[in-house]
Scaffold this motif. Structure first.
Motif, mmCIF file in Angstrom:
data_model
loop_
_atom_site.group_PDB
_atom_site.id
_atom_site.type_symbol
_atom_site.label_atom_id
_atom_site.label_comp_id
_atom_site.label_asym_id
_atom_site.label_seq_id
_atom_site.Cartn_x
_atom_site.Cartn_y
_atom_site.Cartn_z
ATOM 1 N N ALA A 179 -12.092 4.816 -31.389
ATOM 2 C CA ALA A 179 -11.217 4.696 -30.219
ATOM 3 C C ALA A 179 -10.125 3.654 -30.460
ATOM 4 C CB ALA A 179 -12.043 4.332 -28.989
ATOM 5 N N VAL A 180 -10.522 2.415 -30.698
ATOM 6 C CA VAL A 180 -9.584 1.345 -31.047
ATOM 7 C C VAL A 180 -10.301 0.403 -32.005
ATOM 8 C CG1 VAL A 180 -8.137 -0.555 -30.250
ATOM 9 C CG2 VAL A 180 -8.424 1.450 -28.798
ATOM 10 N N ASP A 181 -9.702 0.162 -33.157
ATOM 11 C CA ASP A 181 -10.253 -0.784 -34.122
ATOM 12 C C ASP A 181 -9.527 -2.111 -33.934
ATOM 13 O OD1 ASP A 181 -12.086 -1.395 -35.994
ATOM 14 O OD2 ASP A 181 -11.278 -0.127 -37.576
ATOM 15 N N THR A 182 -10.273 -3.206 -33.832
ATOM 16 C CA THR A 182 -9.674 -4.500 -33.508
ATOM 17 C C THR A 182 -9.844 -5.487 -34.651
ATOM 18 O OG1 THR A 182 -10.142 -4.163 -31.156
ATOM 19 C CG2 THR A 182 -9.644 -6.407 -31.861
ATOM 20 N N TYR A 183 -8.744 -6.175 -34.983
ATOM 21 C CA TYR A 183 -8.777 -7.227 -35.998
ATOM 22 C C TYR A 183 -8.300 -8.520 -35.344
ATOM 23 C CZ TYR A 183 -8.042 -9.782 -40.340
ATOM 24 O OH TYR A 183 -8.107 -10.716 -41.337
ATOM 25 N N THR A 184 -9.071 -9.594 -35.520
ATOM 26 C CA THR A 184 -8.697 -10.883 -34.947
ATOM 27 C C THR A 184 -8.293 -11.848 -36.056
ATOM 28 O OG1 THR A 184 -11.000 -11.652 -35.008
ATOM 29 C CG2 THR A 184 -10.243 -10.601 -32.980
ATOM 30 N N SER A 185 -7.355 -12.727 -35.739
ATOM 31 C CA SER A 185 -6.857 -13.663 -36.744
ATOM 32 C C SER A 185 -6.344 -14.925 -36.061
ATOM 33 C CB SER A 185 -5.730 -13.020 -37.561
ATOM 34 O OG SER A 185 -5.152 -13.961 -38.449
ATOM 35 N N SER A 186 -6.460 -16.043 -36.765
ATOM 36 C CA SER A 186 -5.927 -17.311 -36.266
ATOM 37 C C SER A 186 -4.582 -17.638 -36.915
ATOM 38 C CB SER A 186 -6.922 -18.445 -36.554
ATOM 39 O OG SER A 186 -7.154 -18.561 -37.953
ATOM 40 N N ALA A 187 -4.060 -16.718 -37.707
ATOM 41 C CA ALA A 187 -2.795 -16.959 -38.413
ATOM 42 C C ALA A 187 -1.614 -16.920 -37.447
ATOM 43 C CB ALA A 187 -2.607 -15.910 -39.503
ATOM 44 N N ALA B 236 -5.654 6.292 -36.622
ATOM 45 C CA ALA B 236 -6.576 5.196 -36.312
ATOM 46 C C ALA B 236 -5.814 4.149 -35.507
ATOM 47 C CB ALA B 236 -7.137 4.593 -37.594
ATOM 48 N N ARG B 237 -6.063 4.143 -34.214
ATOM 49 C CA ARG B 237 -5.403 3.168 -33.344
ATOM 50 C C ARG B 237 -5.994 1.786 -33.615
ATOM 51 N NH1 ARG B 237 -3.619 4.253 -27.174
ATOM 52 N NH2 ARG B 237 -2.800 2.181 -26.672
ATOM 53 N N THR B 238 -5.129 0.803 -33.786
ATOM 54 C CA THR B 238 -5.571 -0.522 -34.214
ATOM 55 C C THR B 238 -4.962 -1.600 -33.328
ATOM 56 O OG1 THR B 238 -5.679 0.311 -36.486
ATOM 57 C CG2 THR B 238 -5.739 -2.076 -36.190
ATOM 58 N N LYS B 239 -5.783 -2.587 -32.998
ATOM 59 C CA LYS B 239 -5.341 -3.702 -32.155
ATOM 60 C C LYS B 239 -5.468 -5.006 -32.944
ATOM 61 C CE LYS B 239 -6.697 -3.761 -27.873
ATOM 62 N NZ LYS B 239 -7.573 -3.898 -26.668
ATOM 63 N N ILE B 240 -4.431 -5.822 -32.886
ATOM 64 C CA ILE B 240 -4.427 -7.128 -33.535
ATOM 65 C C ILE B 240 -4.429 -8.199 -32.450
ATOM 66 C CG2 ILE B 240 -3.246 -8.640 -35.163
ATOM 67 C CD1 ILE B 240 -4.236 -6.039 -36.407
ATOM 68 N N MET B 241 -5.411 -9.102 -32.504
ATOM 69 C CA MET B 241 -5.537 -10.133 -31.478
ATOM 70 C C MET B 241 -5.648 -11.514 -32.117
ATOM 71 S SD MET B 241 -8.302 -8.307 -28.915
ATOM 72 C CE MET B 241 -8.224 -9.692 -27.771
ATOM 73 N N TYR B 242 -5.097 -12.491 -31.427
ATOM 74 C CA TYR B 242 -5.220 -13.875 -31.890
ATOM 75 C C TYR B 242 -6.590 -14.425 -31.508
ATOM 76 C CZ TYR B 242 -4.521 -18.898 -32.323
ATOM 77 O OH TYR B 242 -4.652 -20.214 -32.664
ATOM 78 N N GLN B 243 -7.182 -15.169 -32.439
ATOM 79 C CA GLN B 243 -8.450 -15.850 -32.178
ATOM 80 C C GLN B 243 -8.398 -17.217 -32.849
ATOM 81 O OE1 GLN B 243 -12.557 -13.947 -32.448
ATOM 82 N NE2 GLN B 243 -12.570 -15.158 -34.308
ATOM 83 N N PRO B 244 -8.770 -18.282 -32.163
ATOM 84 C CA PRO B 244 -8.729 -19.613 -32.787
ATOM 85 C C PRO B 244 -9.558 -19.651 -34.068
ATOM 86 C CG PRO B 244 -9.147 -19.786 -30.429
ATOM 87 C CD PRO B 244 -9.249 -18.331 -30.772
ATOM 88 N N ALA B 245 -9.155 -20.492 -34.999
ATOM 89 C CA ALA B 245 -9.885 -20.635 -36.254
ATOM 90 C C ALA B 245 -11.295 -21.156 -35.986
ATOM 91 C CB ALA B 245 -9.142 -21.589 -37.186
ATOM 92 N N ARG B 246 -12.219 -20.808 -36.879
ATOM 93 C CA ARG B 246 -13.609 -21.238 -36.706
ATOM 94 C C ARG B 246 -13.712 -22.762 -36.638
ATOM 95 N NH1 ARG B 246 -15.782 -16.630 -34.910
ATOM 96 N NH2 ARG B 246 -15.529 -14.915 -36.373
ATOM 97 N N LEU B 247 -12.915 -23.442 -37.449
ATOM 98 C CA LEU B 247 -12.959 -24.901 -37.445
ATOM 99 C C LEU B 247 -12.527 -25.450 -36.088
ATOM 100 C CD1 LEU B 247 -13.448 -27.521 -38.947
ATOM 101 C CD2 LEU B 247 -11.109 -27.396 -39.834
ATOM 102 N N ASP B 248 -11.514 -24.838 -35.500
ATOM 103 C CA ASP B 248 -11.065 -25.271 -34.171
ATOM 104 C C ASP B 248 -12.151 -25.026 -33.125
ATOM 105 O OD1 ASP B 248 -8.613 -26.073 -35.154
ATOM 106 O OD2 ASP B 248 -7.691 -24.107 -34.837
ATOM 107 N N MET B 249 -12.871 -23.907 -33.275
ATOM 108 C CA MET B 249 -13.976 -23.635 -32.350
ATOM 109 C C MET B 249 -15.072 -24.686 -32.483
ATOM 110 S SD MET B 249 -14.484 -19.515 -32.652
ATOM 111 C CE MET B 249 -13.148 -18.354 -32.367
#
Length: 205
Positions: A55-63, A97-110
């Motif tokens: 349905a929607v493939d999601t990729y998260t990144s802190s970049a 392939a519908r794809t979603k790109i989302m921001y996510q804080p870096a693990r170190l910041d978490m």
């Protein structure tokens, strides 16, 4: 009768809006299912796999900036808190392939935002050591699977993350699968490709 017509028109309008939304998505062409990802200045090869039909493939990144590079096309985004981008991969001119790109804080910041560690925690932690790099089995895996190319030239942690992403996209997790007879890395990858299957968490580890 009038209500039925109104209902029909509402349904037609809804599907028309959905179709327009699909058409407005940016299209990224690909002939190979594997995608390179560049996050800021760090390039990770074969870090993503296109999965048509999902349905929607999601990729998260802190970049701050992220680029996805196929064998024939590419797309780039600027990321930040609350930022979401959507687009559509088209594999071999037909599979989407519908794809979603989302921001996510870096693990170190978490981790920094988490509660303080308990310095008085005296629980036993087993000693850990790596297998020798000169081990013949490790050398074979490194050579045959071209792990140096996949790991890249970054820091040790960067190489570890690249290899973990590569494994994640290469072999799917299937907690209900039986363990293959041969349990070394090369044969696990081979049987997963031949049988189009995944492996459980023990085999992935």
């Amino acid at each position: 009768m009038k209500q039925s017509k109104l209902l029909f028109l509402s349904v037609v309008l809804m599907f028309g809006q959905l179709a327009m939304a699909q058409q407005s998505l940016h299209i990224v062409q690909a002939k190979s299912a594997f995608v390179h990802i560049k996050e800021d200045q760090q390039l990770r090869k074969y870090a993503w796999r296109i999965v048509p039909g999902k349905a929607v493939d999601t990729y998260t990144s802190s970049a701050g900036k992220l680029s996805l590079i196929t064998d024939v096309d590419s797309i780039s985004f600027t990321l930040g808190p609350g930022v979401v981008h959507e687009f559509c991969f088209v594999l071999n001119g037909k599979d989407t392939a519908r794809t979603k790109i989302m921001y996510q804080p870096a693990r170190l910041d978490m981790l920094k935002a988490a509660a303080a560690y308990d310095a008085n925690d005296q629980r036993y932690v087993p000693r850990f050591s790596y297998q020798s790099a000169s081990d013949t089995n490790l050398q074979r895996i490194r050579r045959d699977l071209k792990l140096d190319s996949i790991a890249g030239n970054g820091s040790e942690l960067s190489k570890i993350f690249n290899l973990m992403h590569w494994v994640h996209n290469l072999i799917k997790h299937d907690g209900n699968s039986n363990n293959p007879t041969l349990k070394n890395a090369i044969d696990l990858i081979k049987v997963c490709k031949q049988e189009n299957r995944g492996v459980n968490c023990r085999m992935l580890a």
